[in-house]
Design a protein around this motif. Structure first.
Motif, PDB file in Angstrom:
ATOM      1  N   ASP A   1       0.882  -1.176   0.000  1.00  0.00           N
ATOM      2  CA  ASP A   1       0.000   0.000   0.000  1.00  0.00           C
ATOM      3  C   ASP A   1       0.916   1.222   0.000  1.00  0.00           C
ATOM      4  OD1 ASP A   1      -1.705   2.093   0.565  1.00  0.00           O
ATOM      5  OD2 ASP A   1      -2.530   1.212   2.399  1.00  0.00           O
ATOM      6  N   THR A   2       1.123   1.780  -1.185  1.00  0.00           N
ATOM      7  CA  THR A   2       2.188   2.773  -1.366  1.00  0.00           C
ATOM      8  C   THR A   2       1.657   4.193  -1.290  1.00  0.00           C
ATOM      9  OG1 THR A   2       1.881   2.767  -3.764  1.00  0.00           O
ATOM     10  CG2 THR A   2       3.446   1.174  -2.864  1.00  0.00           C
TER      11      THR A   2
ATOM     12  N   GLN B   1       3.159  11.018  -3.849  1.00  0.00           N
ATOM     13  CA  GLN B   1       2.449  12.111  -4.520  1.00  0.00           C
ATOM     14  C   GLN B   1       3.151  12.489  -5.824  1.00  0.00           C
ATOM     15  OE1 GLN B   1       3.225  14.957  -1.256  1.00  0.00           O
ATOM     16  NE2 GLN B   1       1.011  14.952  -0.898  1.00  0.00           N
ATOM     17  N   THR B   2       2.429  13.220  -6.662  1.00  0.00           N
ATOM     18  CA  THR B   2       3.044  13.803  -7.855  1.00  0.00           C
ATOM     19  C   THR B   2       4.325  14.535  -7.451  1.00  0.00           C
ATOM     20  OG1 THR B   2       0.830  14.168  -8.741  1.00  0.00           O
ATOM     21  CG2 THR B   2       2.626  15.363  -9.809  1.00  0.00           C
TER      22      THR B   2
ATOM     23  N   ASP C   1      -1.356  15.968   3.761  1.00  0.00           N
ATOM     24  CA  ASP C   1      -2.150  14.813   4.182  1.00  0.00           C
ATOM     25  C   ASP C   1      -2.177  14.734   5.705  1.00  0.00           C
ATOM     26  OD1 ASP C   1      -2.313  14.108   1.508  1.00  0.00           O
ATOM     27  OD2 ASP C   1      -1.889  12.000   1.868  1.00  0.00           O
TER      28      ASP C   1
ATOM     29  N   ARG D   1      -6.650  14.057   2.589  1.00  0.00           N
ATOM     30  CA  ARG D   1      -6.128  15.391   2.298  1.00  0.00           C
ATOM     31  C   ARG D   1      -6.611  16.434   3.306  1.00  0.00           C
ATOM     32  NH1 ARG D   1      -2.132  15.898  -1.137  1.00  0.00           N
ATOM     33  NH2 ARG D   1      -2.734  18.063  -1.259  1.00  0.00           N
TER      34      ARG D   1
ATOM     35  N   ARG E   1      -6.614  13.396  -8.262  1.00  0.00           N
ATOM     36  CA  ARG E   1      -6.740  14.650  -7.527  1.00  0.00           C
ATOM     37  C   ARG E   1      -7.424  15.713  -8.356  1.00  0.00           C
ATOM     38  NH1 ARG E   1      -0.841  15.751  -5.160  1.00  0.00           N
ATOM     39  NH2 ARG E   1      -1.559  17.869  -4.936  1.00  0.00           N
TER      40      ARG E   1
END
Ligand code: 6R9
Length: 646
Positions: free
Chosen positions: A412-413, A416-417, A501, A516, A527
């Motif tokens: 479960d990674t 973020q961009t 987050d 978020r 997003r």
């Protein structure tokens, strides 16, 4: 594999066999972070010239592997051919109609090199070269990967615009980066339906007033009849007669800190943020995490079912797996078409050993029932991955049981961009897994959870997730907007990256992500900015004001609820609701389409004129409203409540 009870619910200890053979070693966690990343950069990346400095950290800007020269395309393609891996399959290409399609085919690393070289030679004729930005607006077809790599080969930064976004989004992004060339395809083909792609791009560019885009390269996907004008050229014509010989177009040596790509992502104001990613650190970060998190081996078959238009596609479809020389599946289609078993057919046909997807996709499969997965031999699966949003524990359990044969560990990674690659994740063979939690920092990553005053929080206290040390793939700012970069990520705390987050540590020291903190909604792992959706709504002549909130949705994670007040004596009709949903789809993309539109005379505002977003959130979620005493007119809320309950 046995299950163990804990106060948190079930946990799953690592398989001892996997612990013995896993690429990741427990001692990596204790390594000095510069030492760790330095050794990874040397092991996984081929440098034309070695770097002299591992890290130059001048908060908030990091430089990694300074002085080194390399090329992303060389690392992803050429060196594998040079190392005798030319005949290895790089991509199993699965078209929209699934793995049984006559169009399904494989592309070896040698073939990939030929395609990239030809494409790059074509682009060169259009003036593309080092530092000349290129836009890419495509669906999940191999030419999208080839286009990215061709840009990287030439040293031309790319910006990929998600293929489902509007032409307006394409224009906005291409003009911001000043792209000279846009690469697109004639039509999209997804779920058996064609959709305009090139025409969308035209409408966006022509509607923007002026555009920097001088040429549009069009890949033929459907062969549909589309308008072509002087600005346009079909890829086939562009590359006709061009050499596919690697020497005809050598890989441009780039500085480690040269721009590799820009990817725009939603922020809490309307204007999308142009997230800057450079070459050496990014490639080291994606290759290392891809290798260690997914435990890739020479014979792995890896499938990341994300879209190339998102960061997950950049890091874990294009760059990570190809740099690691792994065989991947590239799938054009959507879950559920041509039938609900197509995913499992793909796994069975290609012996997929690693599957990386989103909670949203898993929830769809769960809704359709496990019989579809059970009808296929999924015993090749060794590792599963999840990304994009928190995965509900029951979905995690389903995924493990019905896809992972009750034994495959689930990574479960969290990332973020902006982070470029995975930062928080369980590790294969090491972590005792806990459904619904990303759990542990990757080696070299230093998270903390703090309150608004900057105090470090303890167990079970929810606060803000921050990162206190740099990592190689971290964003190198927002394009041409240093102030916004500092304000958004580095002003909450002077010494740490603010991720936006919420998170907490549980009593085992595992990190639980809580969603978020800003005005960003997450639909199907994507997003979207509430502000952008509101702006699209008020573009409609009947709309006076709009505010957007999200409610939980069993399928898409969050669903958008739009609160709208109308101009004059207009009343909210079903047609208007439909028109507004369309308006948003047209302006941003279908993903952003509100699930519910609530009409009201006014929006709930405080006396200082601020829309009370907390209240709208409560309303959207059907929760208790709490204090409404600061509202100018509390009756608008009752009206809204009636509609939501109705
Ligand atoms: C890779 C990607 C980033 C936001 C992030 C967080 C959410 C992503 C998550 C997760 C909980 C996970 N997110 N992975 N939340 N658990 N495993 O998704 O990038 O599109 O920029 O979104 O997604 O809220 O801040 P991006």
């Amino acid at each position: 594999m046995s299950e163990q009870g804990s106060s948190q619910g079930k946990t799953y200890p690592p398989d001892p066999e996997l612990s013995k053979t896993a690429n990741v070693r427990p001692e990596m966690k204790d390594q000095d972070l510069e030492e760790f990343w330095d050794s990874q950069a040397k092991e996984r990346i081929s440098w034309f010239e070695p770097y002299d400095t591992v890290l130059d950290w001048q908060l908030p800007y990091a430089k990694w592997f300074v002085g080194g020269k390399l090329n992303a395309c060389y690392n992803a393609v050429d060196r594998h051919v040079e190392n005798g891996q030319g005949d290895k399959v790089a991509l199993h290409v699965v078209p929209d109609d699934g793995p049984d399609s006559a169009d399904a085919h494989d592309i070896t690393f040698a073939q990939l090199q030929e395609q990239v070289v030809r494409f790059a030679n074509g682009l060169k004729k259009l003036g593309v070269g080092k530092g000349v930005p290129v836009g890419i607006y495509m669906q999940m077809i191999p030419e999208a990967v080839v286009a990215m790599l061709a840009c990287a080969r030439l040293g031309a930064p790319h910006t990929v615009v998600f293929g489902g976004f509007s032409g307006k989004a394409v224009a906005e992004r291409c003009n911001d980066l000043e792209c000279k060339v846009l690469i697109t395809q004639d039509e999209a083909l997804r779920g058996g339906k064609t959709a305009a792609q090139k025409t969308n791009a035209d409408e966006g560019l022509d509607g923007a007033g002026s555009t920097t885009v001088e040429k549009i390269v069009v890949v033929k996907r459907t062969g549909g009849d589309i308008p072509m004008n002087d600005r346009d050229v079909y890829l086939d014509d562009l590359v006709d007669g061009e050499s596919s010989d690697a020497e005809s177009c050598p890989c441009e040596p780039m500085e480690s800190e040269d721009l590799l790509f820009l990817l725009y992502t939603s922020g809490s104001t309307g204007k999308p943020k142009g997230v800057v990613h450079t070459t050496g650190g990014y490639l080291t970060g994606v290759a290392t995490t891809h290798n260690l998190v997914f435990d890739v081996k020479d014979d792995s078959v890896y499938w990341c079912a994300a879209d190339i238009g998102w960061i997950t596609g950049h890091s874990y479809i294009t760059y990570g797996p190809l740099v690691n020389g792994v065989t991947s599946v590239l799938y054009e289609g959507v879950p559920g078409y041509p039938n609900k078993e197509v995913w499992w057919k793909i796994v069975e046909k290609y012996n997929v050993s690693i599957l990386y997807t989103s909670p949203t996709a898993i929830r769809s499969h769960m809704k359709w029932g496990e019989q579809h997965a059970q009808a296929h031999d999924l015993s090749s699966i060794k590792i599963l991955g999840s990304v994009g949003e928190p995965i509900n524990p029951e979905v995690w359990e389903w995924y493990r049981k019905h896809v992972g044969g009750d034994k495959a560990p689930i990574m479960d990674t969290w990332w973020q961009t902006e982070t470029g690659h995975i930062l928080i994740t369980p590790l294969p063979g090491i972590t005792t897994m806990k459904p619904g939690s990303a759990q542990q920092p990757f080696p070299g990553v230093r998270p903390e959870i703090r309150d608004d005053e900057g105090n470090v929080l303890g167990v079970e206290q929810t606060g803000n997730l921050v990162l206190t040390a740099p990592w190689p793939g971290m964003m190198r700012g927002l394009y041409k907007d240093d102030q916004r970069f500092r304000d958004t990520y580095w002003s909450k705390y002077s010494d740490a990256y603010f991720a936006g987050d919420g998170a907490k540590y549980d009593e085992d020291g595992d990190i639980m992500l809580m969603g978020r903190l800003d005005d960003v909604v997450n639909v199907s792992g994507h997003r979207l900015s509430t502000f952008e959706i509101e702006s699209a709504l008020v573009e409609h002549g009947d709309v006076a004001e709009a505010a957007v909130a999200a409610r939980k949705d069993p399928d898409t994670g969050q669903a958008i609820v739009a609160f709208v007040s109308l101009t004059g004596d207009k009343t909210g009709t079903e047609e208007l609701e439909q028109a507004l949903r369309e308006q948003v789809a047209q302006s941003i993309g279908k993903l952003a389409r509100p699930a519910t539109v609530i009409f009201a005379n006014d929006l709930p505002k405080t006396r200082s004129g601020k829309i009370m977003r907390r209240l709208l959130k409560n309303l959207a979620e059907g929760e208790e409203l709490g204090d409404t005493s600061t509202l100018v007119d509390p009756s608008v809320v009752d009206e809204m409540k009636k509609q939501i309950q109705g």
